[in-house]
Design a protein around this motif. Structure first.
Motif, short mmCIF file in Angstrom:
data_model
loop_
_atom_site.label_atom_id
_atom_site.label_comp_id
_atom_site.label_asym_id
_atom_site.label_seq_id
_atom_site.Cartn_x
_atom_site.Cartn_y
_atom_site.Cartn_z
N PHE A 504 0.85 -1.18 0.00
CA PHE A 504 0.00 0.00 0.00
C PHE A 504 0.89 1.25 0.00
O PHE A 504 2.04 1.22 0.42
CB PHE A 504 -0.96 0.03 1.20
CG PHE A 504 -0.29 0.29 2.50
CD1 PHE A 504 0.23 -0.75 3.25
CD2 PHE A 504 -0.19 1.59 3.00
CE1 PHE A 504 0.84 -0.51 4.46
CE2 PHE A 504 0.42 1.83 4.20
CZ PHE A 504 0.95 0.77 4.93
N TYR A 506 0.65 5.86 0.37
CA TYR A 506 -0.13 6.90 1.06
C TYR A 506 0.31 8.28 0.56
O TYR A 506 1.40 8.45 0.03
CB TYR A 506 0.04 6.80 2.57
CG TYR A 506 1.39 7.21 3.06
CD1 TYR A 506 2.48 6.33 3.03
CD2 TYR A 506 1.61 8.50 3.57
CE1 TYR A 506 3.72 6.72 3.48
CE2 TYR A 506 2.86 8.88 4.02
CZ TYR A 506 3.91 7.98 3.97
OH TYR A 506 5.14 8.36 4.43
N SER A 533 -7.73 1.61 8.08
CA SER A 533 -7.58 1.42 6.64
C SER A 533 -6.59 0.30 6.35
O SER A 533 -6.81 -0.53 5.47
CB SER A 533 -7.10 2.72 6.00
OG SER A 533 -8.09 3.71 6.09
N PHE A 538 -7.68 -2.81 3.70
CA PHE A 538 -6.87 -3.48 2.70
C PHE A 538 -6.86 -5.00 2.88
O PHE A 538 -6.13 -5.70 2.17
CB PHE A 538 -5.42 -2.96 2.77
CG PHE A 538 -5.30 -1.51 2.44
CD1 PHE A 538 -6.23 -0.87 1.63
CD2 PHE A 538 -4.25 -0.75 2.94
CE1 PHE A 538 -6.11 0.47 1.34
CE2 PHE A 538 -4.13 0.58 2.65
CZ PHE A 538 -5.07 1.20 1.85
N GLY A 545 -3.00 -0.97 -2.24
CA GLY A 545 -3.80 -0.06 -1.44
C GLY A 545 -3.27 1.37 -1.52
O GLY A 545 -2.08 1.60 -1.75
N ILE A 547 -3.84 5.17 0.64
CA ILE A 547 -4.48 5.98 1.69
C ILE A 547 -4.21 7.44 1.38
O ILE A 547 -3.05 7.84 1.20
CB ILE A 547 -3.93 5.64 3.09
CG1 ILE A 547 -4.13 4.16 3.39
CG2 ILE A 547 -4.61 6.48 4.16
CD1 ILE A 547 -3.46 3.72 4.69
N ASP A 565 -9.54 5.66 1.62
CA ASP A 565 -8.77 4.51 1.13
C ASP A 565 -9.55 3.83 -0.02
O ASP A 565 -10.73 4.09 -0.22
CB ASP A 565 -8.47 3.52 2.26
CG ASP A 565 -9.71 2.89 2.85
OD1 ASP A 565 -10.44 2.21 2.10
OD2 ASP A 565 -9.96 3.05 4.06
N ASN A 566 -8.87 2.99 -0.75
CA ASN A 566 -9.49 2.26 -1.87
C ASN A 566 -9.66 0.80 -1.50
O ASN A 566 -9.54 -0.09 -2.36
CB ASN A 566 -8.64 2.40 -3.12
CG ASN A 566 -7.24 1.78 -2.94
OD1 ASN A 566 -6.84 1.53 -1.81
ND2 ASN A 566 -6.52 1.55 -4.04
N GLY A 609 -13.93 1.49 -1.53
CA GLY A 609 -13.14 2.09 -0.46
C GLY A 609 -14.01 2.85 0.53
O GLY A 609 -15.25 2.87 0.44
#
Length: 622
Positions: A504, A506, A533, A538, A545, A547, A565-566, A609
């Protein structure tokens, strides 16, 4: 040998008190000396034995309660000490001499100053001042000034404290009162040290030391040596003089040797030696001193051991000894837990004492009211004109009782609010540094060590150590700047990435209109949302991911926070009676600014998300 003699004299004194109902002055003096040489528990048990024997006179009981107060004060049980001192005052009378009441009230004022109840401390001192003036006692009139100096020092009014102490110095020197002179010199040294006037502090420390050596007071000598070591260490840091460093180490060592004889007290000199040697890079000597502290500190897990465990943990982390560092983290956490239990126990005991006091006063008021009603009946029979006066008196009692109830209720609500605030702070610290997070981070670092990637490992250790330091620092404050919170958040996310790798990413977007370093918010206000998140959003996703953290100005006095987040989206958890990070965050919002918790919103994004947002009212408008 001296301790054995005191034990023998104390046992002789206590065994012979039962033969006469009056405690002689010589027997009382032996009991006072015993408090300074016998174990506290032994003295406490002996005093209790004779207080319940019903063989003591009123004056005997008063003096024994006074000694009980001294014992509790030494143990740090200040509420109990106040209770025993007040019992002693209630028993002393004019036939005993005014000095018994004076000395006891001075002890009470000292305790009130220490617990920052300055109004009560001042009331006691003004009462003592009135008593000694009525008895034309110029000696104790000056001694009262010494306690006023302590009161002003506790309030942070150093100028007034200096004024009283410097005035008393000349008076005590004229009287050649060496005991009082030593005490005043030591207090002046403390004040000068806090004002970073170390040469003056050393001057008064040496004068106090000379008097202590003349009395062969080993504990006071040890304290003077330790204070001189602190001054020389400060001078070393100012000018880098090796001579000052050498003197600091010398005085710390001398103090440590003397204080080892007083096993029931914390050896601050050894702690200073451990810290200073660690700072100088003398790891072998520092570890030896830390081991001595651990052997003495584990018996009661005193609060002083927190610094020992924390210093050892950070040192081992920097050395890459992760497993050993985890052991000291566990010890640190254990001490914190024990201290919290002690505080809770003390709080419950305080509430119990308050209830007992309330019930006692309520019973007294009911008895007074009953007697007053009987008196009014007799007055009505004698003269009807007293009816108005009777109604007024009863009404006055009701009003006093009502205001007293409101006052007690407000005290309870204030105490409850403080306790709730403390619990929230503790909950935030547990959320940030929970054992699973620490274990997983240390395991990831350990894996990096096994891969023999030294540069990466050093970077991981430095970032994790900084995160721990930030968390401990933030736990003791109510607010920090947004810039500090964002920096801590970056360290937290990067530490999480040690475990999850590049699964992930950010980004942190801040409003250019915000002065991040000048805008203050509660600490760790975004970390719980980022944690959710990572651990929930995730979980199970097949893509990388992302954020996104947004911080923007809402208006002149509010800031808006958003965490997007997704991940898999928001799915409320089933109730499990546990306190979760989001509920802690909402409670904090309600505590710091009631109404802000209403702005807390969690929603699923149309493209997948989760988006969490809320508005926070600033402490200071920027």
């Amino acid at each position: 040998m001296i301790r054995i003699i005191y034990v023998f004299l104390a046992l002789w004194c206590f065994n012979n008190i039962g033969l006469a109902q009056l405690i002689s002055n010589s027997q009382y003096k032996i009991m006072v000396d015993s408090i300074n040489h016998l174990p506290i528990d032994s003295v406490d048990n002996y005093l209790n034995k004779f207080l319940v024997s019903n063989k003591c006179t009123r004056f005997d009981s008063a003096r024994l309660y006074n000694l009980k107060g001294n014992t509790k004060s030494i143990q740090g049980e200040l509420e109990d000490a106040l209770s025993f001192y007040n019992r002693a005052i209630s028993l002393f009378n004019k036939q005993d001499g005014y000095l018994w009441e004076v000395k006891t009230r001075l002890n009470i004022s000292s305790i009130y100053s220490d617990i920052q109840e300055f109004t009560n401390a001042g009331n006691q001192l003004f009462k003592v001042k009135e008593i000694v003036r009525n008895n034309a006692d110029t000696v104790y009139e000056h001694k009262v000034s010494e306690y006023f100096a302590h009161l002003f020092y506790s309030q942070g009014n150093s100028d007034s404290a200096f004024y009283y102490l410097e005035e008393l110095t000349g008076i005590y020197e004229g009287w050649k009162d060496t005991i009082s002179m030593s005490r005043v010199y030591n207090n002046l040294a403390v004040l000068y040290k806090e004002h970073e006037q170390y040469q003056k502090a050393l001057f008064y420390n040496k004068r106090s030391l000379n008097l202590s050596e003349a009395k062969n007071d080993e504990y006071a000598i040890g304290e003077s040596y330790n204070n001189m070591g602190i001054c020389y260490e400060a001078l070393y840091h100012q000018n880098g003089s090796k001579d000052h460093l050498k003197k600091a180490l010398h005085y710390y060592e001398e103090s440590a040797l003397l204080k080892m004889k007083f096993t029931h007290k914390w050896n601050s000199a050894i702690a200073n030696l451990a810290r200073l040697n660690r700072e100088l890079g003398n790891d072998k000597e520092a570890n030896e001193y830390y081991n001595q502290l651990e052997l003495s500190g584990r018996k009661d897990k005193s609060a002083e051991m927190l610094d020992v465990y924390r210093d050892q943990m950070l040192y081992l982390l920097n050395k890459g000894k992760v497993a050993d560092a985890a052991f000291y983290f566990a010890m640190y956490d254990s001490v914190i837990s024990d201290l919290q239990q002690m505080q809770e126990k003390d709080f419950q005991q305080m509430l119990l004492n308050q209830r007992k006091l309330y019930q006692s006063r309520k019973s007294e008021q009911e008895q007074k009211l009953k007697l007053q009603e009987e008196k009014q009946k007799r007055l009505i029979i004698e003269k009807k004109q007293f009816v108005t006066q009777t109604v007024f008196i009863i009404f006055a009692f009701i009003v006093v009782g009502f205001f007293y109830y409101l006052r007690q209720r407000n005290k309870y609500l204030n105490l409850k609010a403080e306790q709730d605030n403390k619990k929230l702070k503790d909950a935030v610290l547990r959320t940030q540094m929970n054992p699973h997070f620490v274990y997983n981070a240390l395991t990831a670092i350990q894996n990096s060590v096994l891969k023999e990637d030294q540069l990466v490992t050093a970077s991981y250790v430095a970032r994790f150590a900084r995160l721990i330091r930030q968390t401990f620092d933030f736990a003791s404050v109510d607010r920090i700047s947004i810039e500090e919170d964002v920096n801590a958040l970056r360290d937290y996310i990067e530490t999480q990435k040690i475990r999850f790798g590049d699964k992930f990413g950010y980004e942190i977007i801040t409003d250019e209109k915000l002065k991040l370093e000048e805008t203050f918010i509660p600490p760790l206000i975004l970390q719980p949302l980022v944690e959710n998140s990572i651990h929930h959003g995730f979980k199970g996703i097949k893509k990388d991911g992302l954020i996104t953290i947004k911080i923007s100005r809402q208006d002149c006095c509010q800031v808006r926070f958003e965490v997007i987040d997704n991940g898999v989206g928001y799915h409320p958890l089933k109730k499990d009676n546990k306190e979760h990070a989001l509920s802690i965050l909402k409670n904090r919002l309600a505590l710091f600014q009631p109404g802000d918790e209403e702005s807390f919103v969690i929603e699923n994004n149309p493209d997948g998300g989760t988006k969490v947002s809320y508005v926070l009212t600033l402490f200071d408008h920027v």
